[in-house]
Design an enzyme around this catalytic site. Structure first.
Site, PDB file in Angstrom:
ATOM      1  N   LYS A  53     -17.865  79.501 -16.882  1.00  0.00           N
ATOM      2  CA  LYS A  53     -16.946  80.189 -15.961  1.00  0.00           C
ATOM      3  C   LYS A  53     -17.309  81.668 -15.825  1.00  0.00           C
ATOM      4  O   LYS A  53     -17.379  82.194 -14.711  1.00  0.00           O
ATOM      5  CB  LYS A  53     -15.495  80.067 -16.467  1.00  0.00           C
ATOM      6  CG  LYS A  53     -14.906  78.685 -16.246  1.00  0.00           C
ATOM      7  CD  LYS A  53     -13.592  78.481 -16.986  1.00  0.00           C
ATOM      8  CE  LYS A  53     -13.129  77.039 -16.869  1.00  0.00           C
ATOM      9  NZ  LYS A  53     -11.977  76.715 -17.718  1.00  0.00           N
ATOM     10  N   GLN A  97      -7.985  79.814 -21.757  1.00  0.00           N
ATOM     11  CA  GLN A  97      -8.599  78.495 -21.959  1.00  0.00           C
ATOM     12  C   GLN A  97      -7.731  77.647 -22.896  1.00  0.00           C
ATOM     13  O   GLN A  97      -7.352  78.085 -23.974  1.00  0.00           O
ATOM     14  CB  GLN A  97     -10.012  78.672 -22.540  1.00  0.00           C
ATOM     15  CG  GLN A  97     -10.786  77.381 -22.692  1.00  0.00           C
ATOM     16  CD  GLN A  97     -11.125  76.719 -21.354  1.00  0.00           C
ATOM     17  OE1 GLN A  97     -11.539  77.373 -20.397  1.00  0.00           O
ATOM     18  NE2 GLN A  97     -10.940  75.411 -21.280  1.00  0.00           N
ATOM     19  N   ASP A 120      -5.439  79.586 -12.601  1.00  0.00           N
ATOM     20  CA  ASP A 120      -5.488  78.200 -13.079  1.00  0.00           C
ATOM     21  C   ASP A 120      -4.415  77.359 -12.375  1.00  0.00           C
ATOM     22  O   ASP A 120      -4.518  76.135 -12.326  1.00  0.00           O
ATOM     23  CB  ASP A 120      -5.241  78.165 -14.598  1.00  0.00           C
ATOM     24  CG  ASP A 120      -6.416  77.579 -15.353  1.00  0.00           C
ATOM     25  OD1 ASP A 120      -7.309  77.001 -14.704  1.00  0.00           O
ATOM     26  OD2 ASP A 120      -6.435  77.691 -16.590  1.00  0.00           O
TER      27      ASP A 120
END
Ligand code: NAD
Length: 293
Positions: A53, A97, A120
């Site tokens: 990412k 994460q 997200d």
């Protein structure tokens, strides 16, 4: 019949090119889209995801910051970091994460992220806007599934879509996105009766279960489009591990009309959608119109 392979890598590269062009346009206006990725602990799979990412963010010309915190980090310390990132004008997207270590409550952390920077798409406000059909950021993996399905079907109007899995991260939001595309949506889960029969109704079958090669060829309607979200590590010959999806790919290919491979399907497109969300968040925060991507 052999299914068309929906090449997620190629599709993600195309989307990435468009994002890079728009990012350059934004930089010319003095705005550099910035993504902060937060990793707590040293889960090896998370390390790999986070590295790809941050590398992709930089490759597309965006500002990329990685915050690595030790596994024993206290929840209050993670919340303080999120507060700082929420207030940081150089940061337009914040990604924590998952999974987080057991002393940290994921729901509390997700709810602490400023909704404007929720790239997200897991914040309850973002999820609520999606459910209500209001504009807003869309969660990356579900958005990736829709983009890939639309490489085969220009319109999803009236198509029968079956989603296997009802998680907040994939199953529920992908069902909402399918509904927004006017598909007729069925959500199935571990308590669904005669799952194979329900799946056989699907023109579009989305598998997000987390069980290696769980969906078999005889669950698939001939010619259907199969989007495989699963990432499962299994033992291969020689003691090494390999990654497989939730669909028994080799046998499914003989029945489906189109199918995403694992790896190389939903995974790379998910990362491209994260970049798209960062770009979108940067435009929104700056009060600029959304890029035409
Ligand atoms: P999860 O464990 O939160 O949810 C799994 C869902 O599958 C549950 O809703 C459950 O009801 C359903 N399920 C479990 N057993 C079942 C059964 N026997 N029959 C029918 N349904 C059953 O998982 P998740 O976070 O939604 O992730 C699903 C998969 O997708 C995992 O393999 C994960 O690694 C993968 N994933 C991939 C990406 C990507 O970028 N490609 C992103 C997120 C998740």
């Amino acid at each position: 019949m052999t299914a068309t392979i929906i090449d997620g890598k190629a599709a993600a590269a195309e989307l990435g090119d468009a994002i890079a062009v728009e990012t350059l346009r934004l930089r010319e206006k003095g705005i550099e889209p910035g993504l902060a990725v937060v990793l707590v602990g040293d889960n090896p799979a998370s390390e790999i995801y986070v590295r790809s990412k941050t590398a992709k963010t930089a490759a597309l010309g965006m500002h990329s910051v990685l915050h690595k915190m030790p596994g024993e980090t206290a929840q209050t310390d993670l919340l303080s970091l999120i507060d700082r990132l929420n207030a940081d004008p150089a940061i337009h997207g914040i990604l924590v994460q998952l999974p987080l270590p057991p002393q940290i409550d994921s729901d509390t952390i997700i709810a602490a992220i400023a909704p404007a920077k929720d790239v997200d798409g897991f914040h309850p406000l973002t999820a609520g806007r999606l459910a209500a059909g209001l504009p807003g950021l869309k969660p990356c993996t579900p958005l990736a599934c829709i983009i890939l399905a639309k490489r085969i079907h220009k319109k999803l109007d009236g198509l029968e879509a079956v989603v296997i899995g009802r998680s907040n991260i994939v199953g529920k939001p992908v069902a909402q996105l399918l509904l927004a595309e006017n598909a007729t949506v069925t959500i199935t889960h571990s308590k669904t009766r005669d799952l194979p029969a329900v799946c056989r109704r699907a023109d579009i079958l989305i598998a997000a279960i987390g069980k290696a090669e769980f969906v078999r060829a005889d669950w698939i309607k001939p010619g259907a489009t199969v989007i495989d979200v699963g990432i499962n590590r299994v033992l291969a010959d020689g003691g090494k591990t390999r990654v497989v999806g939730d669909v028994a790919y080799e046998e499914a290919r003989a029945v489906a009309g189109a199918i995403t491979p694992v790896p190389g399907g939903v995974g790379p497109m998910t990362i491209a959608c994260l970049m798209l969300n960062t770009l979108r968040a940067a435009c929104d925060i700056a009060g600029l119109p959304q890029p035409k991507i």
